[in-house]
Design a protein around this motif. Sequence first.
Motif, PDB file in Angstrom:
ATOM      1  N   LEU A 161       0.818  -1.214   0.000  1.00 47.68           N
ATOM      2  CA  LEU A 161       0.000   0.000   0.000  1.00 47.68           C
ATOM      3  C   LEU A 161       0.848   1.260   0.000  1.00 47.68           C
ATOM      4  O   LEU A 161       0.533   2.240  -0.679  1.00 47.68           O
ATOM      5  CB  LEU A 161      -0.939  -0.011   1.217  1.00 47.68           C
ATOM      6  CG  LEU A 161      -1.868   1.197   1.371  1.00 47.68           C
ATOM      7  CD1 LEU A 161      -2.822   1.279   0.176  1.00 47.68           C
ATOM      8  CD2 LEU A 161      -2.649   1.084   2.681  1.00 47.68           C
ATOM      9  N   HIS A 162       1.934   1.251   0.777  1.00 46.30           N
ATOM     10  CA  HIS A 162       2.766   2.452   0.911  1.00 46.30           C
ATOM     11  C   HIS A 162       4.075   2.326   0.125  1.00 46.30           C
ATOM     12  O   HIS A 162       5.129   2.791   0.575  1.00 46.30           O
ATOM     13  CB  HIS A 162       3.054   2.734   2.390  1.00 46.30           C
ATOM     14  CG  HIS A 162       1.810   2.957   3.207  1.00 46.30           C
ATOM     15  ND1 HIS A 162       1.002   4.063   3.024  1.00 46.30           N
ATOM     16  CD2 HIS A 162       1.226   2.190   4.163  1.00 46.30           C
ATOM     17  CE1 HIS A 162      -0.028   3.983   3.861  1.00 46.30           C
ATOM     18  NE2 HIS A 162       0.082   2.864   4.557  1.00 46.30           N
ATOM     19  N   GLU A 163       4.004   1.731  -1.050  1.00 43.09           N
ATOM     20  CA  GLU A 163       5.181   1.605  -1.920  1.00 43.09           C
ATOM     21  C   GLU A 163       5.825   2.970  -2.144  1.00 43.09           C
ATOM     22  O   GLU A 163       5.143   3.969  -2.386  1.00 43.09           O
ATOM     23  CB  GLU A 163       4.750   1.010  -3.252  1.00 43.09           C
ATOM     24  CG  GLU A 163       5.872   0.848  -4.250  1.00 43.09           C
ATOM     25  CD  GLU A 163       5.370   0.204  -5.540  1.00 43.09           C
ATOM     26  OE1 GLU A 163       5.373  -1.032  -5.622  1.00 43.09           O
ATOM     27  OE2 GLU A 163       4.948   0.953  -6.443  1.00 43.09           O
ATOM     28  N   GLU A 164       7.160   2.994  -2.067  1.00 40.63           N
ATOM     29  CA  GLU A 164       7.881   4.266  -2.201  1.00 40.63           C
ATOM     30  C   GLU A 164       9.180   4.052  -2.952  1.00 40.63           C
ATOM     31  O   GLU A 164       9.868   3.050  -2.752  1.00 40.63           O
ATOM     32  CB  GLU A 164       8.189   4.837  -0.807  1.00 40.63           C
ATOM     33  CG  GLU A 164       9.081   6.059  -0.821  1.00 40.63           C
ATOM     34  CD  GLU A 164       9.540   6.472   0.575  1.00 40.63           C
ATOM     35  OE1 GLU A 164       9.123   7.554   1.034  1.00 40.63           O
ATOM     36  OE2 GLU A 164      10.309   5.720   1.209  1.00 40.63           O
ATOM     37  N   CYS A 165       9.511   4.985  -3.823  1.00 43.86           N
ATOM     38  CA  CYS A 165      10.833   5.011  -4.445  1.00 43.86           C
ATOM     39  C   CYS A 165      11.301   6.451  -4.432  1.00 43.86           C
ATOM     40  O   CYS A 165      10.736   7.313  -5.109  1.00 43.86           O
ATOM     41  CB  CYS A 165      10.795   4.463  -5.872  1.00 43.86           C
ATOM     42  SG  CYS A 165      12.446   4.314  -6.612  1.00 43.86           S
ATOM     43  N   ARG A 166      12.320   6.722  -3.632  1.00 38.75           N
ATOM     44  CA  ARG A 166      12.828   8.084  -3.461  1.00 38.75           C
ATOM     45  C   ARG A 166      14.231   8.161  -4.066  1.00 38.75           C
ATOM     46  O   ARG A 166      15.096   7.348  -3.742  1.00 38.75           O
ATOM     47  CB  ARG A 166      12.847   8.441  -1.980  1.00 38.75           C
ATOM     48  CG  ARG A 166      13.200   9.899  -1.676  1.00 38.75           C
ATOM     49  CD  ARG A 166      12.995  10.196  -0.201  1.00 38.75           C
ATOM     50  NE  ARG A 166      11.596  10.140   0.149  1.00 38.75           N
ATOM     51  CZ  ARG A 166      10.766  11.167   0.084  1.00 38.75           C
ATOM     52  NH1 ARG A 166      11.211  12.349  -0.318  1.00 38.75           N
ATOM     53  NH2 ARG A 166       9.505  11.036   0.442  1.00 38.75           N
ATOM     54  N   SER A 167      14.457   9.150  -4.929  1.00 38.94           N
ATOM     55  CA  SER A 167      15.748   9.292  -5.604  1.00 38.94           C
ATOM     56  C   SER A 167      16.420  10.601  -5.216  1.00 38.94           C
ATOM     57  O   SER A 167      15.760  11.566  -4.825  1.00 38.94           O
ATOM     58  CB  SER A 167      15.555   9.258  -7.126  1.00 38.94           C
ATOM     59  OG  SER A 167      14.953   8.051  -7.540  1.00 38.94           O
ATOM     60  N   GLY A 168      17.746  10.618  -5.335  1.00 35.41           N
ATOM     61  CA  GLY A 168      18.509  11.824  -5.049  1.00 35.41           C
ATOM     62  C   GLY A 168      19.960  11.477  -4.813  1.00 35.41           C
ATOM     63  O   GLY A 168      20.404  10.362  -5.100  1.00 35.41           O
ATOM     64  N   LEU A 169      20.704  12.422  -4.281  1.00 34.94           N
ATOM     65  CA  LEU A 169      22.090  12.160  -3.902  1.00 34.94           C
ATOM     66  C   LEU A 169      22.115  11.451  -2.558  1.00 34.94           C
ATOM     67  O   LEU A 169      21.199  11.597  -1.735  1.00 34.94           O
ATOM     68  CB  LEU A 169      22.876  13.466  -3.831  1.00 34.94           C
ATOM     69  CG  LEU A 169      22.957  14.257  -5.141  1.00 34.94           C
ATOM     70  CD1 LEU A 169      23.764  15.538  -4.939  1.00 34.94           C
ATOM     71  CD2 LEU A 169      23.564  13.419  -6.264  1.00 34.94           C
ATOM     72  N   ALA A 170      23.177  10.683  -2.318  1.00 35.79           N
ATOM     73  CA  ALA A 170      23.250   9.870  -1.101  1.00 35.79           C
ATOM     74  C   ALA A 170      23.140  10.724   0.163  1.00 35.79           C
ATOM     75  O   ALA A 170      22.457  10.345   1.119  1.00 35.79           O
ATOM     76  CB  ALA A 170      24.549   9.074  -1.095  1.00 35.79           C
ATOM     77  N   ALA A 171      23.802  11.875   0.172  1.00 39.89           N
ATOM     78  CA  ALA A 171      23.772  12.733   1.362  1.00 39.89           C
ATOM     79  C   ALA A 171      22.355  13.242   1.627  1.00 39.89           C
ATOM     80  O   ALA A 171      21.912  13.307   2.789  1.00 39.89           O
ATOM     81  CB  ALA A 171      24.734  13.903   1.186  1.00 39.89           C
ATOM     82  N   GLU A 172      21.639  13.602   0.570  1.00 37.09           N
ATOM     83  CA  GLU A 172      20.258  14.079   0.722  1.00 37.09           C
ATOM     84  C   GLU A 172      19.358  12.976   1.281  1.00 37.09           C
ATOM     85  O   GLU A 172      18.537  13.223   2.178  1.00 37.09           O
ATOM     86  CB  GLU A 172      19.714  14.536  -0.637  1.00 37.09           C
ATOM     87  CG  GLU A 172      20.476  15.681  -1.272  1.00 37.09           C
ATOM     88  CD  GLU A 172      20.078  15.926  -2.720  1.00 37.09           C
ATOM     89  OE1 GLU A 172      20.445  16.987  -3.246  1.00 37.09           O
ATOM     90  OE2 GLU A 172      19.397  15.050  -3.321  1.00 37.09           O
ATOM     91  N   LEU A 173      19.534  11.780   0.756  1.00 35.58           N
ATOM     92  CA  LEU A 173      18.700  10.669   1.201  1.00 35.58           C
ATOM     93  C   LEU A 173      19.036  10.260   2.630  1.00 35.58           C
ATOM     94  O   LEU A 173      18.146   9.895   3.406  1.00 35.58           O
ATOM     95  CB  LEU A 173      18.870   9.482   0.258  1.00 35.58           C
ATOM     96  CG  LEU A 173      18.313   9.698  -1.152  1.00 35.58           C
ATOM     97  CD1 LEU A 173      18.742   8.561  -2.078  1.00 35.58           C
ATOM     98  CD2 LEU A 173      16.790   9.792  -1.120  1.00 35.58           C
ATOM     99  N   ALA A 174      20.315  10.322   2.985  1.00 33.93           N
ATOM    100  CA  ALA A 174      20.716  10.009   4.362  1.00 33.93           C
ATOM    101  C   ALA A 174      20.062  10.979   5.336  1.00 33.93           C
ATOM    102  O   ALA A 174      19.584  10.588   6.413  1.00 33.93           O
ATOM    103  CB  ALA A 174      22.236  10.052   4.499  1.00 33.93           C
ATOM    104  N   GLU A 175      20.031  12.244   4.964  1.00 37.44           N
ATOM    105  CA  GLU A 175      19.399  13.256   5.816  1.00 37.44           C
ATOM    106  C   GLU A 175      17.891  12.983   5.945  1.00 37.44           C
ATOM    107  O   GLU A 175      17.321  13.073   7.038  1.00 37.44           O
ATOM    108  CB  GLU A 175      19.630  14.648   5.225  1.00 37.44           C
ATOM    109  CG  GLU A 175      19.045  15.775   6.056  1.00 37.44           C
ATOM    110  CD  GLU A 175      19.325  17.144   5.455  1.00 37.44           C
ATOM    111  OE1 GLU A 175      18.822  18.145   6.012  1.00 37.44           O
ATOM    112  OE2 GLU A 175      20.057  17.229   4.444  1.00 37.44           O
TER     113      GLU A 175
END
Length: 285
Positions: free
Chosen positions: A203-217
């Motif tokens: 139901l809550h499928e997610e795919c988030r993209s970006g730079l590693a530092a942004e995603l870590a934050e």
Amino acid sequence: MNTPAPESVFIKPLEPGLYIVATPIGNLGDITMRGVDVLRRAQIIACEDTRVTGKLLKAIGAETRMQRYDDHATVETRQWLIEQSRQAPVALVSDAGTPLISDPGYRLVRAAREAGVNVAVVPGACAAIAGLTLSGLPNDRFLFAGFLPVKDKARADMLGSLDGVDATLIFYETGPRLVRSLSVMADIWPKREIAVARELTKLHEECRSGLAAELAEYYTAHPPKGEIVLLVGPPAEQVTAHDSDALLREALEEMSASKAAGTVARLTGMDRQTLYARAVELKSQ
């Protein structure tokens, strides 16, 4: 789920042998009609966890006998399953997805093939492929590297060893360790595009993209749960000023100079501020 499918889908009769059956990775509706048929008609199902597989069997109306087969299975258990598959159909499943992808099933398949047992595959869901297709990262060439090591140094060494691979990299990771892995990636690949795919098919499928530092934050502030497919885009090709201008012009048709610069920076690895200044110039022309 119990509605019969066309007979042409099935193999009749189901011959003795070992059947590698993919199971859903979240949404039970993703089991294939052939997979349902084989699981119903097999004499034995070799599975990682009888409780997990039992829920699937209940959902599809199957009452097949289960035999636990996991990392701790003995050689005797493996040999017994091979002997059973000589006489009747035996299905091999994992807790979720395609067997043999980061699970111990390959030992059983290898031993069955060496013993001359018929081995057949019933394909279906695979988290690595689902994550790759959802991410939008280049998929003409990719490397699946399984679960990342638990210890920090081993994880960093493994990621560093893949630095020169010209392909999209696919890993499995757990929620509690995700931020640590992203932090290492931020050091090794600060400009490569990263994708985090989680809750796939749910139901809550997610795919988030970006730079590693942004995603870590982001994931430090929003701790994820469960297992995750972590993807790293391939190294950017060397881009000339002419190429970057073309990319900027294309991006500027749909977005602001700032967003266009960020998008092209992720694609090329070029400096974002330099690209922003050029985007402003192009926009004013």
